[in-house]
Design a protein around this motif. Structure first.
Motif, PDB file in Angstrom:
ATOM      1  N   HIS A  63      70.663   9.591  55.254  1.00 44.96           N
ATOM      2  CA  HIS A  63      71.699   8.566  55.352  1.00 44.96           C
ATOM      3  C   HIS A  63      72.176   8.213  53.945  1.00 44.96           C
ATOM      4  N   GLU A  64      72.447   9.283  53.222  1.00 46.21           N
ATOM      5  CA  GLU A  64      72.823   9.192  51.815  1.00 46.21           C
ATOM      6  C   GLU A  64      74.110   8.396  51.622  1.00 46.21           C
ATOM      7  N   GLN A  65      74.190   7.710  50.495  1.00 44.82           N
ATOM      8  CA  GLN A  65      75.337   6.880  50.174  1.00 44.82           C
ATOM      9  C   GLN A  65      75.816   7.180  48.754  1.00 44.82           C
ATOM     10  N   PRO A  66      77.125   7.037  48.479  1.00 43.56           N
ATOM     11  CA  PRO A  66      77.599   7.222  47.110  1.00 43.56           C
ATOM     12  C   PRO A  66      76.946   6.196  46.180  1.00 43.56           C
ATOM     13  N   SER A  67      76.532   6.652  45.032  1.00 40.29           N
ATOM     14  CA  SER A  67      75.903   5.751  44.073  1.00 40.29           C
ATOM     15  C   SER A  67      76.965   5.138  43.158  1.00 40.29           C
ATOM     16  N   GLY A  68      76.584   4.107  42.452  1.00 39.84           N
ATOM     17  CA  GLY A  68      77.473   3.519  41.467  1.00 39.84           C
ATOM     18  C   GLY A  68      77.988   2.141  41.805  1.00 39.84           C
ATOM     19  N   GLY A  69      77.880   1.737  43.065  1.00 38.97           N
ATOM     20  CA  GLY A  69      78.330   0.396  43.432  1.00 38.97           C
ATOM     21  C   GLY A  69      79.819   0.168  43.284  1.00 38.97           C
ATOM     22  N   TYR A  70      80.610   1.224  43.462  1.00 34.97           N
ATOM     23  CA  TYR A  70      82.058   1.088  43.308  1.00 34.97           C
ATOM     24  C   TYR A  70      82.669   0.401  44.523  1.00 34.97           C
ATOM     25  N   PRO A  71      83.776  -0.315  44.339  1.00 31.21           N
ATOM     26  CA  PRO A  71      84.445  -0.925  45.494  1.00 31.21           C
ATOM     27  C   PRO A  71      84.984   0.132  46.432  1.00 31.21           C
TER      28      PRO A  71
END
Length: 359
Positions: free
Chosen positions: A143-151
């Motif tokens: 359930h991978e998610q893009p990293s970086g905390g971008y909007p």
């Protein structure tokens, strides 16, 4: 501007050609990473003009996603799975939207998931970050998610997903999720996914402690929290002992101010009040008006695909349940009108009820 399709696949011969056809004219390059197919997946991908690479699977979805992204020279990367199909959108429109914002940000799609239940085939929606700018990578074993905390901003990109109709990946995913929870103690997202997977495997009692832990850990701003609260409530209603209904009542009271403008939440509240009254009519008779109020509120809010949830909780499902309530309470004219509203939207149980009782 260069926009590439970036995929990881395995044994997707059933759906891959259809998937790749839906992006024709929208992307500059189709990059397909095969993680060990034994069917015609690679052959189909090449026939459709995709650039195909192989990746040795290592029980880590982010590793495969990031290898795929490393092969792309795109300014933007559209992420799809092999059982997802993009609804029509023009390249001109997409470029216009991408140029409208500056800085690093992610583009969200609305995915329509088909699934089987007692009614036949139903549909739910999910909003997912799937259009990534150059340089963004994934994190998380599953359930991978893009990293970086971008909007993340919602784009008018809609995707149909039919994979749940053909395969249940819960048993496959469960060991990954159990490992992820061990490796990431205190991570509410993994705890939620573990609870959700156990629930989908019909292991409600096993899922309940994890839903409780998710509810303790999830922050008010976490995007997965609202859906998790609703599934937590459904799990309590499935188990339906008095202590479970007491727990559900506390959650509904606590969350009403936050989630009361979401049709999915109002819908499960309607189900709660029905179960609560039926559990002890004499004690809970004063809650009867809440049943009607909840379903009327659902219809007032309408469908909200951009918020995620089950399709119909803001329309035909709410109308049908309202009709059932009116029928049980002897309000036959109102019941007929509510059933008719649901039937006009093609809801099969309502069509059947109309034919049976108001033909």
């Amino acid at each position: 501007m260069k926009i590439n399709l970036v995929m990881i696949v395995r044994n997707e011969e059933r759906s891959l050609e259809r998937c790749l056809r839906t992006v024709e004219g929208l992307v500059d390059k189709k990059i397909v990473i095969d993680t060990g197919s034994t069917d015609r997946t690679i052959e189909i991908a090449r026939k459709m003009g995709a650039e195909v690479h192989s990746f040795l699977w290592e029980d880590d979805f982010s590793a495969a996603r990031n290898f795929a992204l490393d092969q792309s020279d795109g300014d933007w990367n559209l992420i799809l799975d092999g059982d997802e199909y993009l609804r029509a959108v023009t390249r001109e429109k997409l470029e216009e939207l991408l140029l409208d914002r500056t800085g690093m940000w992610l583009g969200c799609i609305t995915r329509y998931d088909s699934f089987r239940n007692e009614e036949g085939i139903s549909m739910s929606t999910a909003v997912l970050p799937r259009l990534l700018p150059k340089g963004v990578r994934y994190e998380g074993r599953i359930h991978e998610q893009p990293s970086g905390g971008y909007p993340c901003y919602l784009l008018p990109l809609q995707v149909e997903h039919d994979g749940y109709l053909y395969a249940d990946k819960g048993e496959r995913n469960l060991p990954y999720l159990e490992q992820a929870v061990k490796e990431n103690p205190g991570d509410g997202y993994y705890v939620f996914q573990l609870a959700y997977t156990l629930r989908n495997l019909k292991r409600q009692e096993d899922s309940l402690p994890w839903f409780r832990e998710f509810y303790r850990l999830a922050g008010k701003e976490d995007g997965y929290r609202a859906g998790g609260v609703v599934l937590y409530l459904y799990t309590l209603l499935d188990l339906a002992k008095n202590e479970h209904l007491d727990e559900a009542a506390e959650i509904i009271e606590r969350e009403g101010a936050v989630l009361g403008n979401w049709s999915d939440f109002c819908f499960v509240c309607g189900l709660f009040y029905m179960k609560r009254v039926m559990s002890d009519v004499g004690r809970y008779i004063d809650l009867l008006p809440n049943i009607e109020k909840c379903y009327l509120r659902c219809l007032e809010l309408g469908e909200q695909p951009e918020l995620g949830g089950v399709v119909g909780t803001g329309s035909f499902r709410a109308a049908y349940n309202l009709g059932a309530w009116y029928e049980v309470s002897g309000q036959m004219d109102r019941a007929a009108r509510a059933y008719l509203t649901a039937a006009q939207e093609g809801f099969a149980p309502a069509v059947k009820r109309i034919k049976k009782g108001w033909s």
